[in-house]
Design a protein around this motif. Structure first.
Motif, PDB file in Angstrom:
ATOM      1  N   TRP A  88      16.597  -4.192 -11.290  1.00  0.00           N
ATOM      2  CA  TRP A  88      16.915  -5.745 -11.132  1.00  0.00           C
ATOM      3  C   TRP A  88      15.658  -6.603 -11.606  1.00  0.00           C
ATOM      4  N   LEU A  89      15.933  -7.978 -12.013  1.00  0.00           N
ATOM      5  CA  LEU A  89      14.858  -8.622 -12.207  1.00  0.00           C
ATOM      6  C   LEU A  89      15.248  -9.857 -11.458  1.00  0.00           C
ATOM      7  N   ILE A  90      14.296 -10.296 -10.569  1.00  0.00           N
ATOM      8  CA  ILE A  90      14.662 -11.454  -9.638  1.00  0.00           C
ATOM      9  C   ILE A  90      13.433 -12.493  -9.522  1.00  0.00           C
ATOM     10  N   GLY A  91      13.663 -13.524  -9.189  1.00  0.00           N
ATOM     11  CA  GLY A  91      12.624 -14.605  -8.837  1.00  0.00           C
ATOM     12  C   GLY A  91      12.220 -15.706  -9.667  1.00  0.00           C
ATOM     13  N   SER A  92      12.625 -15.569 -11.123  1.00  0.00           N
ATOM     14  CA  SER A  92      12.144 -16.356 -12.117  1.00  0.00           C
ATOM     15  C   SER A  92      12.962 -17.728 -11.773  1.00  0.00           C
ATOM     16  N   GLY A  93      12.001 -18.946 -11.813  1.00  0.00           N
ATOM     17  CA  GLY A  93      12.907 -20.053 -11.784  1.00  0.00           C
ATOM     18  C   GLY A  93      13.447 -20.397 -10.716  1.00  0.00           C
ATOM     19  N   GLU A 132      -0.097 -17.284  -8.613  1.00  0.00           N
ATOM     20  CA  GLU A 132       0.390 -16.660  -7.773  1.00  0.00           C
ATOM     21  C   GLU A 132      -0.209 -15.470  -7.121  1.00  0.00           C
ATOM     22  N   PHE A 133      -1.128 -14.860  -7.995  1.00  0.00           N
ATOM     23  CA  PHE A 133      -1.996 -13.965  -7.521  1.00  0.00           C
ATOM     24  C   PHE A 133      -2.587 -13.922  -6.357  1.00  0.00           C
ATOM     25  N   GLU A 134      -3.500 -15.316  -6.419  1.00  0.00           N
ATOM     26  CA  GLU A 134      -4.378 -15.607  -5.304  1.00  0.00           C
ATOM     27  C   GLU A 134      -3.501 -15.785  -3.863  1.00  0.00           C
ATOM     28  N   ARG A 135      -2.147 -16.267  -4.270  1.00  0.00           N
ATOM     29  CA  ARG A 135      -1.327 -16.482  -2.997  1.00  0.00           C
ATOM     30  C   ARG A 135      -0.980 -15.108  -2.234  1.00  0.00           C
ATOM     31  N   LEU A 136      -0.684 -14.190  -3.105  1.00  0.00           N
ATOM     32  CA  LEU A 136      -0.238 -12.765  -2.926  1.00  0.00           C
ATOM     33  C   LEU A 136      -1.441 -12.293  -2.079  1.00  0.00           C
ATOM     34  N   ALA A 174      12.688  -2.855  -9.207  1.00  0.00           N
ATOM     35  CA  ALA A 174      12.694  -4.123  -9.338  1.00  0.00           C
ATOM     36  C   ALA A 174      11.669  -4.664  -9.848  1.00  0.00           C
ATOM     37  N   VAL A 175      11.849  -5.675 -10.788  1.00  0.00           N
ATOM     38  CA  VAL A 175      10.960  -6.692 -11.505  1.00  0.00           C
ATOM     39  C   VAL A 175      10.745  -7.868 -10.797  1.00  0.00           C
ATOM     40  N   ILE A 176       9.616  -8.306 -10.136  1.00  0.00           N
ATOM     41  CA  ILE A 176       9.480  -9.494  -9.193  1.00  0.00           C
ATOM     42  C   ILE A 176       8.745 -10.424  -9.677  1.00  0.00           C
ATOM     43  N   ASP A 177       9.131 -11.507  -9.766  1.00  0.00           N
ATOM     44  CA  ASP A 177       8.609 -13.090 -10.664  1.00  0.00           C
ATOM     45  C   ASP A 177       8.623 -13.904  -9.606  1.00  0.00           C
ATOM     46  N   ALA A 178       7.752 -14.954  -9.832  1.00  0.00           N
ATOM     47  CA  ALA A 178       7.815 -16.295  -9.296  1.00  0.00           C
ATOM     48  C   ALA A 178       8.196 -16.406  -7.857  1.00  0.00           C
ATOM     49  N   GLY A 179       9.321 -16.954  -7.606  1.00  0.00           N
ATOM     50  CA  GLY A 179      10.042 -17.142  -6.333  1.00  0.00           C
ATOM     51  C   GLY A 179      10.414 -16.132  -5.299  1.00  0.00           C
ATOM     52  N   ALA A 180      10.350 -14.642  -5.697  1.00  0.00           N
ATOM     53  CA  ALA A 180      10.629 -13.680  -5.104  1.00  0.00           C
ATOM     54  C   ALA A 180       9.295 -13.022  -4.584  1.00  0.00           C
ATOM     55  N   LEU A 181       8.193 -13.435  -5.260  1.00  0.00           N
ATOM     56  CA  LEU A 181       6.968 -12.484  -4.802  1.00  0.00           C
ATOM     57  C   LEU A 181       6.729 -12.648  -3.527  1.00  0.00           C
TER      58      LEU A 181
END
Length: 314
Positions: free
Chosen positions: A99-104, A159-163, A128-135
């Motif tokens: 799955w690819l999730i989170g982009s846009g 986004e890394f700093e928030r994680l 899962a590949v997790i991007d942007a809005g699903a991180l």
């Protein structure tokens, strides 16, 4: 010791189709990206995945409460117009390989039903590949003690700093810069070391592979392997190219999903291969073959369209 990637090592991670293949054996990728506000993110990721050679792509539109912006199509309509070979809707009897999730997408606008749907994916068997809005869901998905999907996260520096903060880690390593180095340039040694160390610590804390985007991309695995590629062509520094990277990576993971389920550490080599392929496609599209800033401006869709040429080159 950081493993500097190269085209030969990347080529070994690409799956060449054979006479015994069908669309299912070449990998089935599920994509849950884009939104009423950002339908283009779904189009870019889907186009990139198809151009990377996935066998079948299923687009499952995120659940939204917001209506499409005036004059904009819903994400599914935009995807259908761009790639009519795409299959739509939730998978039935046959699950997706990855799955690819989170982009846009924006977690601030995510309804409860969509949050639950994403958590089910993150707690399921498919990588899962997790991007942007699903991180933001990664730590929650991995805190329940149950099974979790092998995962690779694709944050940019912010986004890394928030994680990092959400993972309750202490101060970022000395030398960390709030912004990555200028596109097309190597970071100073202290900054490069800080990015590597930070990625390794976050990967260990979250039990997930981390792909930290930047001019030099760093990939770190939970067991302590790290990889680097770059500096990439500066023409990649434009809107939407991260969505293209997500599509490339999703296709690579879907093609190797069985191996990834057996050994999630393989997401490290696949992640850095995606970064190399992304850069090579951008260099071909821009004419910047030497990655020295020569060439011409390009858009994210230009990068996606150049992926087959980049694969052929490898």
């Amino acid at each position: 010791m950081t493993e500097r990637w190269n085209p030969d090592r990347a080529a070994a991670r690409l799956r060449r189709p054979c006479a015994a293949d069908d669309k299912y054996r070449r990998g089935v990728l599920g994509v849950r990206t884009g939104s009423a506000r950002y339908p283009g993110a779904a189009v870019l990721g889907v186009c990139a995945a198809w151009r990377t050679g996935v066998g079948l792509l299923r687009y499952a539109p995120p659940i939204e409460e917001r209506a499409s912006e005036p004059g904009l199509p819903p994400p599914a309509a935009a995807v259908l117009a761009a790639r009519p070979e795409t299959v739509f809707g939730e998978p039935g009897g046959r699950p997706c390989d990855a799955w690819l999730i989170g982009s846009g997408t924006d977690p601030a606008e995510r309804p409860f039903a969509e949050r639950e749907a994403l958590l089910r994916l993150l707690r399921g068997p498919s990588p899962a590949v997790i991007d942007a809005g699903a991180l933001d869901l990664v730590r929650e998905a991995r805190s329940g003690g149950g099974p979790t999907a092998p995962a690779i996260l694709t944050p940019h520096a912010g986004e890394f700093e928030r994680l990092w903060r959400d993972a309750d880690l202490d101060a970022l390593p000395g030398g960390w810069a709030p912004r990555p180095p200028r596109a097309g340039s190597e970071p100073p040694p202290t900054e490069a070391g800080a990015r590597r160390d930070a990625a390794l610590r976050l990967a260990e804390r979250l039990a997930a592979t981390v792909l930290l985007k930047g001019s030099v991309t760093v990939v770190a695995t939970p067991r302590g392997r790290d990889f680097a590629w770059g500096p990439a062509t500066p023409w990649l520094a434009s809107a939407g190219t991260g969505d293209v990277l997500g599509g490339i990576l999703g296709a690579l993971v879907a093609a190797r999903a069985e191996e990834v389920r057996a050994d999630p550490e393989l997401l490290g080599p696949l992640g850095i291969t995606a970064a190399l392929l992304h850069d090579l496609a951008a260099r071909i599209a821009s004419g910047d073959e030497e990655a020295n800033g020569a060439g011409r401006p390009i858009t994210a869709l230009d990068v996606a369209e150049a992926i087959p040429a980049a694969i052929s080159r490898l």
